[in-house]
Structures are given as structure tokens and as C-alpha cells.
Design a protein around this motif. Structure first.
Motif: not given
Length: 513
Positions: A13-41
Motif C-alpha cells: 500500500a505504501i509503495l502504491l501510494v508513493g508511486s501514485v504521488r510520483v506519477i501525479v507529481r510528474l504529470y503536474s510538472l510535465l503536463v498540467a502546469t505547462p498546459e495551464r501556463q500556455r492556456s493563460k497566455l
């Protein structure tokens, strides 16, 4: 067995939660945040080339072909000076396609490109802490910058402002005049020997001579001695780093132990060690303090740990020493190339130097009288600028140039494009015409505030007075002793290595006056 099963489920369970957090963090860093910045512009009508996931527009940047600046005319090489489309062809292409303001992506770094005069003016006057040095520089992702400089408290910065103040540099300039002249005379002597060996005309690749001159001057100003090894390793580090600047937006890339990364880590470690060695050797009291000693004194007036003090001193030395080294050597290289190409201006500068100096060694007062030489240097810095752009990052959501800029977006104000704008400089914008500066910068073009050869605002180059004195002394002594023409071996190819340099060096035919 039951206890082992429970422990296994807990660990899973700990490994699963950790993996999910890493995936969410990477998604935010690599996809969601850049997309949000571009969208505002994009919602504000700002467009740009469509990016790909993870790499952004890096592939497009690599595929854009540069314009050839060499053409044949009457069997001879004809050189074109408008080098924006050659040095940064992808930006030139996008500017034509999307206008002076557009957005593009370097991995997960979103860049707002601007190339209009008002952006330079606003950046010059911008004093808010809402914008600062770009992320890839601040976090030490660029090895010629460091993070030790960020750890200073108020007491340190109060002292460092004294080190960085223009009046401090003016005092250092006056104190270094004799050293500059002596170092320039060494170049003169070396070229005299080369001319004698060649029978009257020497074909000389001037780059290393001028870099050695600049390295000797700045290392003695910074460290109090000729630290050639530090300068040469900084230069080697630059050659590796300049190839990686566009890739800094790909997270984790600098942590991969590739061959170039391992070489970069080795150089960084060696530079760190060499500077600290100088700290131990020169850290004592000295009535004639060099820049290193001033930095050490500022670091000691703090509550930093020893490791933080070491990082602070090393990073400050790198931030001061390397730009000053480049600002002395590269403009001299380009200026001599231009004077070799335009002998009428070479003759004008030589006549002025002979009239003003009359056999004397150049002094501060004499340098101030060299109007023609100043005009030539200004025009050289316009055609081949030290910095082709002003860069900042939005530390928080801010407004710049009438645009709501999201936090984390980098802002690039393209100076080179403005230096090549015929609406600002006239129809001869791509020609070497120092006469345009006959009435100073204010009389050179329609919008004088766009011409900032040493940067602008609170982040302008600290050593610009030092660099100008160094340039004038070197050029005046070389022109007093030699005449120059382009060698048939010269290949005109400006290239971006953090600053604009001649890719294949500059080859000149050198004769005694």
C-alpha cells in the motif's frame, strides 16, 4: 504467516501510494502546469508553435536551418552582418509567423518571447521582486551559475552591494590600467615575433591571444594573481554548457551520467576546489583588496555555515569572473574582424590613437577622448552583441508588457531583433557604420533605450566600465603597432555559445605599421 501477509499488504500500500504521488507529481510538472501556463497566455491572444509532450518545441528548434552569411562576390568572400536569422533561426522564423510576441516551450519551461522596444523599456524600469533570474539559472542547473549566491542573508548582501557597486568597479578600473597595458604589450610582442618569423606578414588566428589577455587581466583583478587554470576550466565548462541550455527544460536530464554530464561534473568540482584553494591562499588581510577578498569579507559577516560560505564565495566568483572574461575577449575579436574588413575605419581609429596618445601609454583620461574608437566598439556590439536577449522569470503571477504572465513562465526580450530593425536604425541596419554613434547612443537610432550592450536595469553587467577600458587599451595598442586584413582562411559563422562567438575563430593577416 498472517503477520507476514499484513506487513506485505502494508508495504504494498505504501509503495502504491508513493508511486501514485510520483506519477501525479510528474504529470503536474510535465503536463498540467505547462498546459495551464500556455492556456493563460493563449486566452490573451498569444500564440506560438504547437508543442509536443515532454520536449515542447525542442525538436523544431533543432530542425530549423540557419541562413548562410557567406556569399561569393568577384571570387571573394562577401560577409553579411545581420546574424539573427543565422544564430537563432527558429526564433526568427516564429517571429515572422506569429509576430513579435509569442510563446514556445523548451521541455516543461514555457517562454514568452517579446521583441518590441517597450519591453526593453519596461524591463529596465522593473524593480519588483515578481520577476527574477530564470529557474534553470537559479537552481544551479546551469553550471556557470550557482545556488550558493541565493543563500546570503541581508548582512551579506549589504556588503556585496559594495563589491558590485559601479564606483567599486571604477576604482578597480583605474587601478588595473597599468596591468591591462602590460598584458596588451605582451600580445604585441608575441605578434611581432610571429611577423618576423613569417617574413613580414603573419596569418594569425587571434582568438586565443585575446582570450589569454582577457583571462590574465580578470583573474588578477578577481584573484590577485594570474589564475589561468580557473579561467581555462570555466571556458571548457562553457563549451559543454552552451550545448545544453535548450535542454534544461527536460527534468532530470542533468542527473543522467552521460559522457558530457560526467565531464561537466568533473569541471565543476575542479573549479570549486581551485577557487577555494585561492580563498585559503588569499583570504588574509590586504590593503589592496581584490574582488575575491571583498566577497570573502562579505560572507564572513553572516550566520552561514562553512559549506554555505564556500558555495557563496565560489558562485560569486563564477558569476563575476566568467562574464568579465568573455566581455573583454569576444568584443575585441569581433571588432578586429570588422576593422580588418573595413580598412577606412581602421585608418580613422589608428589616426585618432596616434593623435591622442602620442606615444604615451593609454590612461583613463586619454581613453575618454577616443571618440572614434568608442563609436567602432558600439557598432561592433550592435552587430555582434554580447547578450542577444534579456531573460527573466515570473516568480509569481505578474503583469509585464500588458500581459498577465503566469508564475514560472520565462520572459525573453530579444535585443538582437531590435538591433536589426530598419525602422529603428535605418535602411543601413545590416551595414557596419560606426558613424551612426557620432552623437552618442541617443543620436544613433530612433529608440535609444533599446540599445543596451551590457544589459539593463538591476541585472546589468557589473563590469561594463572594466570591459570598455580593457577593450580600448587592447585595441589602441594593437592598432598603434599593426595593420589588419582578413585572411583567406577566415570563415564567417557567428554561433551562439551563451554569447555570440565566431565558430571557426578569426584569422587575420597582420603587418607592422
Amino acid at each position: 504467516m498472517e503477520l507476514a501477509s499484513v506487513l506485505f499488504r502494508i508495504v504494498s500500500a505504501i509503495l502504491l501510494v508513493g508511486s501514485v504521488r510520483v506519477i501525479v507529481r510528474l504529470y503536474s510538472l510535465l503536463v498540467a502546469t505547462p498546459e495551464r501556463q500556455r492556456s493563460k497566455l493563449w486566452k490573451q491572444g498569444i500564440r506560438g508553435p504547437p508543442p509536443s509532450i515532454l520536449v515542447g518545441n525542442l525538436l523544431q528548434m533543432g530542425k530549423t536551418e540557419s541562413e548562410d552569411l557567406n556569399t561569393a562576390r568577384d571570387g571573394k568572400q562577401a560577409i553579411t552582418h545581420g546574424c539573427c536569422s543565422h544564430v537563432l533561426p527558429f526564433l526568427d522564423k516564429w517571429r515572422q509567423q506569429y509576430g513579435p510576441t509569442f510563446v514556445f516551450s523548451m521541455g516543461n519551461i514555457q517562454v514568452l518571447h517579446m521583441s518590441h522596444p517597450d519591453a526593453v523599456k519596461e524591463m529596465s524600469a522593473y524593480t519588483s521582486f515578481d520577476m527574477g533570474r530564470p529557474f534553470y539559472q537559479k537552481q544551479g542547473l546551469h553550471p556557470l551559475y550557482g545556488e550558493g549566491i541565493l543563500h546570503a542573508n541581508g548582512a551579506v548582501w549589504a556588503h556585496q552591494r559594495k563589491v558590485m557597486a559601479p564606483e567599486f568597479y571604477m576604482d578597480k578600473v583605474k587601478g588595473m590600467m597599468k596591468l591591462m597595458a602590460e598584458s596588451a604589450v605582451s600580445v604585441v610582442n608575441e605578434w611581432n615575433r610571429a611577423i618576423e618569423s613569417a617574413g613580414g606578414v603573419a596569418d594569425i588566428k587571434i582568438d586565443d591571444y585575446l582570450r589569454n589577455f582577457s583571462g590574465e587581466v580578470i583573474s588578477k583583478a578577481c584573484f590577485g594573481s594570474n589564475c589561468k587554470e580557473i579561467i581555462s576550466k570555466l571556458r571548457a565548462l562553457q563549451e559543454i554548457a552552451c550545448k545544453k541550455v535548450a535542454l534544461q527544460g527536460i527534468p532530470g536530464l542533468r542527473s543522467i551520467p552521460t559522457k558530457s554530464n560526467r565531464e561537466m561534473w568533473r569541471l565543476e568540482k575542479e573549479i570549486h576546489t581551485l577557487i577555494l584553494k585561492e580563498v585559503k591562499r588569499k583570504g588574509g588581510a590586504d590593503s589592496d583588496k581584490n574582488i575575491l577578498q571583498m566577497i570573502i569579507e562579505g560572507a564572513k559577516n553572516s550566520d552561514l555555515s562553512q559549506d554555505e560560505i564556500d558555495n557563496f564565495v565560489v558562485d560569486n566568483c563564477k558569476n563575476i569572473c566568467f562574464p568579465a572574461y568573455e566581455n573583454g575577449a569576444v568584443p575585441a575579436i569581433w571588432t578586429l574582424m570588422l576593422l580588418a574588413l573595413y580598412p577606412e575605419w581602421q585608418d580613422k581609429v589608428r589616426a585618432e590613437v596616434h593623435e591622442i596618445c602620442n606615444g604615451q601609454s593609454p590612461s583613463s583620461g586619454l581613453l575618454n577622448k577616443m571618440k572614434t574608437l568608442t563609436m567602432v566598439i558600439y557598432e561592433s556590439l550592435r552587430l555582434y552583441p554580447l547578450g542577444c536577449m534579456l531573460t527573466r522569470e515570473a516568480v509569481r503571477d505578474t503583469k509585464f508588457g500588458g500581459i498577465d504572465v503566469p508564475k514560472g513562465v520565462s520572459i525573453w526580450v530579444m535585443l538582437m531583433a531590435l538591433y536589426e530593425d530598419p525602422n529603428i536604425w535605418g535602411a543601413d541596419v545590416h551595414e557596419f557604420n560606426p558613424g551612426r554613434f557620432g552623437n552618442g547612443i541617443n543620436g544613433a537610432c530612433k529608440v535609444p533605450h533599446v540599445y543596451v550592450p551590457f544589459g539593463t536595469g538591476p541585472r546589468s553587467c557589473l563590469g561594463q566600465h572594466f570591459a570598455m577600458a580593457e577593450l580600448k587599451i587592447l585595441l589602441s595598442l594593437l592598432l598603434s603597432n599593426f595593420t589588419f586584413s582578413l585572411s583567406p582562411n577566415y570563415r564567417h559563422s557567428p554561433v551562439m555559445n551563451l554569447i555570440i562567438e565566431p565558430e571557426f575563430g578569426v584569422d587575420l593577416l597582420v603587418r607592422k605599421v
